[in-house]
Design a protein around this motif. Structure first.
Motif, short mmCIF file in Angstrom:
data_model
loop_
_atom_site.label_atom_id
_atom_site.label_comp_id
_atom_site.label_asym_id
_atom_site.label_seq_id
_atom_site.Cartn_x
_atom_site.Cartn_y
_atom_site.Cartn_z
N PHE A 283 -3.12 -3.33 9.05
CA PHE A 283 -2.94 -3.72 7.64
C PHE A 283 -2.99 -5.24 7.61
O PHE A 283 -2.00 -5.93 7.37
CB PHE A 283 -1.61 -3.18 7.11
CG PHE A 283 -1.43 -3.29 5.62
CD1 PHE A 283 -0.30 -3.91 5.07
CD2 PHE A 283 -2.35 -2.75 4.74
CE1 PHE A 283 -0.11 -3.99 3.70
CE2 PHE A 283 -2.18 -2.82 3.36
CZ PHE A 283 -1.05 -3.45 2.86
N PHE B 190 -5.83 -1.41 4.34
CA PHE B 190 -5.20 -0.38 5.16
C PHE B 190 -6.29 0.33 5.95
O PHE B 190 -7.23 0.87 5.37
CB PHE B 190 -4.45 0.61 4.28
CG PHE B 190 -3.95 1.84 4.99
CD1 PHE B 190 -4.24 3.11 4.51
CD2 PHE B 190 -3.19 1.72 6.13
CE1 PHE B 190 -3.77 4.24 5.15
CE2 PHE B 190 -2.71 2.84 6.79
CZ PHE B 190 -3.02 4.10 6.30
N TYR C 190 0.85 -1.17 0.00
CA TYR C 190 0.00 0.00 0.00
C TYR C 190 0.90 1.23 0.00
O TYR C 190 1.67 1.44 0.93
CB TYR C 190 -0.91 0.03 1.23
CG TYR C 190 -1.63 1.35 1.34
CD1 TYR C 190 -1.17 2.34 2.20
CD2 TYR C 190 -2.75 1.63 0.55
CE1 TYR C 190 -1.81 3.57 2.28
CE2 TYR C 190 -3.38 2.85 0.63
CZ TYR C 190 -2.90 3.82 1.49
OH TYR C 190 -3.53 5.03 1.55
#
Lengths: 118, 110
Positions: A74, A67, A50
């Motif tokens: 996460f 996220f 991410y």
């Protein structure tokens, strides 16, 4: 500085069951988040990352992670695991590299060993 | 050829010996890192370098030294190896988008 906590050191699961590997982080700056996989006696392979944008990230081998900034998490998920998913999984975090210093260094959690049983 | 190459792949050495682990990259990245992996501890940062003249200690630098011979080469030395330095060592390079890891060097100190 950043830190990462992987909440489970070992996760046993039966084949075709869903799995969630949990990861929480702390950071005083914006974060980039990663999941790596290490198969037995092999190196590290990037599963997903991410950096920005959509909070739901899809990776290789059917894995995905979400996220969650408010919960600083996460977590990694797969709806149906295979024997071949048996491996160790590492969550990692870093800050922006343009902040200078050590903020951009990748910090790893201690790992979660996923064991998929027939 | 791999983007990040580590040599040797495996090494057994005796306590007190000096040993060097080498890393070379073809990515053209300025940033390079050395990590060590121990069971149950994940990967921990030993040293990092942002360019040839910028070398920094990481979390666990005691007992180690490094040399950045060129943009593409970053070597890790154990001046006097001890058994608790037995571990899997990874070299990596990075840019903003991500990291590239070598295949690792498995070091055993007996």
């Amino acid at each position: 500085a950043q830190s990462v906590t992987q909440l489970d050191s070992q996760v046993p699961v039966f084949e075709e069951a869903p799995v969630e590997l949990r990861c929480n982080y702390s950071s005083s700056v914006s974060v980039y988040l990663f999941w790596y996989v290490q198969y037995p006696n092999q190196g590290l392979q990037l599963l997903l990352k991410y950096l920005s944008g959509s909070t739901l990230v899809k990776g290789i081998n059917g894995f995905e992670a979400e996220f969650n900034k408010s919960q600083t998490s996460f977590h990694l998920r797969k709806p149906s695991v295979h024997i071949s998913d048996t491996a160790e999984y590492f969550c990692a975090v870093r800050g922006p590299m343009n902040y200078g210093g050590s903020q951009g260094n990748l910090i790893f959690g201690k790992g979660t060993k996923l064991s998929v049983k027939p | 050829d791999a983007d990040v190459t580590q040599t040797p792949r495996n090494r057994i050495t005796k306590t007190g010996k000096r040993i060097m682990l080498e890393c070379s990259q073809t990515k053209g990245h300025d940033r390079m890192y050395w990590y060590r992996q121990d069971p149950g501890l994940g990967l921990r940062l030993i040293y990092y370098s942002f360019d040839v003249k910028d070398i920094n200690k990481g979390e666990i630098s005691d007992g180690y030294s490094v040399s950045r011979q060129a943009q593409a080469k970053f070597s890790l030395s154990l001046e006097s190896a001890i058994p608790n330095q037995t571990a899997l060592y990874f070299c990596a390079t990075s840019v903003e988008g991500g990291y590239t890891f070598g295949s690792g060097t498995r070091l055993t100190v007996v």
